[in-house]
Design an enzyme around this catalytic site. Structure first.
Site, short mmCIF file in Angstrom:
data_model
loop_
_atom_site.label_atom_id
_atom_site.label_comp_id
_atom_site.label_asym_id
_atom_site.label_seq_id
_atom_site.Cartn_x
_atom_site.Cartn_y
_atom_site.Cartn_z
N HIS A 8 -2.56 23.44 -75.57
CA HIS A 8 -3.51 23.55 -74.52
C HIS A 8 -2.96 24.12 -73.21
O HIS A 8 -3.73 24.35 -72.38
CB HIS A 8 -4.16 22.15 -74.30
CG HIS A 8 -5.24 21.81 -75.39
ND1 HIS A 8 -6.21 22.48 -76.01
CD2 HIS A 8 -5.31 20.59 -76.01
CE1 HIS A 8 -6.68 21.73 -76.77
NE2 HIS A 8 -6.24 20.54 -77.08
N LYS A 12 2.43 28.16 -71.85
CA LYS A 12 3.18 28.12 -72.95
C LYS A 12 2.74 29.29 -73.94
O LYS A 12 3.61 29.84 -74.41
CB LYS A 12 3.15 27.15 -73.62
CG LYS A 12 4.08 25.99 -73.15
CD LYS A 12 3.77 24.69 -74.26
CE LYS A 12 4.65 23.47 -73.84
NZ LYS A 12 4.20 22.56 -74.76
N ASP A 68 7.09 20.99 -78.00
CA ASP A 68 7.00 19.84 -77.24
C ASP A 68 8.47 20.04 -76.46
O ASP A 68 9.49 20.35 -76.90
CB ASP A 68 7.12 18.53 -77.84
CG ASP A 68 6.51 17.47 -76.79
OD1 ASP A 68 5.48 17.43 -76.35
OD2 ASP A 68 7.39 16.56 -76.34
N PHE A 148 5.56 27.81 -64.44
CA PHE A 148 4.88 26.61 -64.58
C PHE A 148 5.49 25.12 -64.54
O PHE A 148 6.84 25.45 -64.64
CB PHE A 148 3.91 26.49 -65.54
CG PHE A 148 4.25 26.36 -67.02
CD1 PHE A 148 5.01 27.56 -67.73
CD2 PHE A 148 4.38 25.15 -67.79
CE1 PHE A 148 5.50 27.36 -69.21
CE2 PHE A 148 5.04 24.99 -69.11
CZ PHE A 148 5.65 26.14 -69.51
N GLY A 149 4.96 23.94 -64.31
CA GLY A 149 5.59 22.90 -64.52
C GLY A 149 6.87 22.68 -63.65
O GLY A 149 6.63 22.96 -62.56
N ASP A 151 9.43 24.61 -63.10
CA ASP A 151 10.08 25.69 -62.89
C ASP A 151 10.63 25.98 -61.45
O ASP A 151 11.85 26.50 -61.42
CB ASP A 151 9.18 27.06 -63.57
CG ASP A 151 9.15 27.04 -64.97
OD1 ASP A 151 10.09 26.31 -65.66
OD2 ASP A 151 8.36 28.09 -65.60
N ARG A 177 12.41 27.67 -74.59
CA ARG A 177 11.49 27.98 -75.46
C ARG A 177 11.76 29.39 -76.17
O ARG A 177 11.57 29.41 -77.35
CB ARG A 177 10.14 28.14 -74.53
CG ARG A 177 8.81 28.45 -75.52
CD ARG A 177 7.70 28.32 -74.65
NE ARG A 177 7.31 26.80 -74.44
CZ ARG A 177 7.53 26.29 -73.08
NH1 ARG A 177 8.00 27.25 -72.13
NH2 ARG A 177 7.56 24.96 -73.01
P1 ITT Z 1 0.84 20.97 -75.05
O1 ITT Z 1 1.46 19.75 -75.18
O2 ITT Z 1 -0.65 21.29 -74.85
O3 ITT Z 1 1.51 22.36 -75.65
P2 ITT Z 1 1.81 20.30 -72.14
O4 ITT Z 1 1.76 21.01 -70.94
O5 ITT Z 1 1.47 18.82 -72.42
O6 ITT Z 1 1.16 21.34 -73.02
P3 ITT Z 1 4.52 19.40 -72.98
O7 ITT Z 1 4.14 17.98 -73.36
O8 ITT Z 1 5.44 20.19 -73.88
O9 ITT Z 1 3.27 20.44 -72.88
O10 ITT Z 1 5.19 19.42 -71.68
C1 ITT Z 1 5.74 18.45 -71.16
C2 ITT Z 1 6.02 18.71 -69.68
O11 ITT Z 1 6.87 19.69 -69.31
C3 ITT Z 1 4.96 19.16 -68.93
O12 ITT Z 1 4.55 18.68 -67.30
C4 ITT Z 1 4.98 20.80 -68.55
O13 ITT Z 1 4.52 21.26 -67.29
C5 ITT Z 1 6.62 20.73 -68.34
N1 ITT Z 1 7.10 21.81 -69.04
C6 ITT Z 1 7.04 22.34 -70.40
N2 ITT Z 1 7.45 23.46 -70.56
C7 ITT Z 1 8.25 23.77 -69.08
C8 ITT Z 1 8.90 24.90 -68.84
O14 ITT Z 1 9.11 26.08 -69.71
N3 ITT Z 1 9.09 25.06 -67.50
C9 ITT Z 1 8.92 24.06 -66.73
N4 ITT Z 1 8.10 22.97 -67.08
C10 ITT Z 1 7.67 22.72 -68.43
#
Ligand code: ITT
Length: 189
Positions: A8, A12, A68, A148-149, A151, A177
């Site tokens: 979602h 990603k 994940d 995002f997240g 980063d 990734r």
């Molecule tokens: P889906 O499960 O729907 O794929 P999600 O955002 O919940 O989406 P994750 O459980 O894999 O995805 O992500 C766990 C956390 O890590 C979440 O807070 C993301 O923002 C962060 N995250 C994942 N990939 C990242 C990236 O490439 N860079 C920075 N933060 C990342």
């Protein structure tokens, strides 16, 4: 070939889409009418990736892959790890998670960390896993507005830009990734 990417997370989705060859058409969860909050109740990153593909396979009968990802900080015993999304508790978002992590690390000198992605693929009745790791350090202040997240606080080893300061292409080339996706694509070539 069409393949569902069970996420979602639009960021990603865009990262992965930019890495795929033109013969693979990426299908989103909304394309298949899935708006469910897919449970991520496993206690490992790999376990959660498998839960996501199993959910789509069981409910929609479609081949798919899921990613994940977790941020593992060495001095925090690899936290937030599998709990990266909800690190700051109920209602967590990227900024609240970053602030909690920076607070928890305010007195810590060892800033080593790594992003870990596990991609689970459910294809032709088989399940496979592909892992990608990117080592780096956690800065004490945010830098950059891309990505995002976590980063803005992650500086990959050997680089002077955070993931949030780099182009999508650069992040994908050296990132967790992108590395997992290379392995996934090698499987199909
Ligand atoms: P889906 O499960 O729907 O794929 P999600 O955002 O919940 O989406 P994750 O459980 O894999 O995805 O992500 C766990 C956390 O890590 C979440 O807070 C993301 O923002 C962060 N995250 C994942 N990939 C990242 C990236 O490439 N860079 C920075 N933060 C990342």
């Amino acid at each position: 070939m069409k393949l569902v990417f069970a996420t979602h997370n639009l960021n990603k989705f865009k990262e992965v889409q930019s890495l795929l060859p033109s013969n693979i058409e990426l299908v989103s969860l909304s394309d298949i009418g899935c708006y469910d909050d897919i449970p991520e109740t496993a206690d490992t990153i790999q376990g959660n990736a498998l839960l996501k593909v199993a959910y789509v396979k069981e409910k929609y009968g479609l081949d798919c892959f899921a990613d994940d990802t977790g941020l593992e900080v060495r001095s925090l015993n690899n936290a937030p790890g599998v709990y990266s999304a909800r690190y700051s508790g109920p209602g967590a978002n990227a900024q609240s998670n970053i602030h909690k992590l920076l607070d928890n690390m305010s007195d810590i000198k060892d800033r080593a960390a790594r992003f870990k992605t596990v991609i689970a693929l459910d294809y032709n009745g088989k399940q496979l896993l592909f892992e990608g790791i990117c080592p780096g350090t956690i800065l004490s202040q945010q830098r950059g507005t891309k990505g995002f997240g976590y980063d803005p606080i992650f500086l990959p080893n050997g680089k002077n830009q955070t993931f949030a300061e780099m182009s999508l292409q650069e992040k994908s080339t050296i990132g967790h990734r992108g590395k997992a996706m290379q392995k996934l694509m090698a499987h199909f070539s």
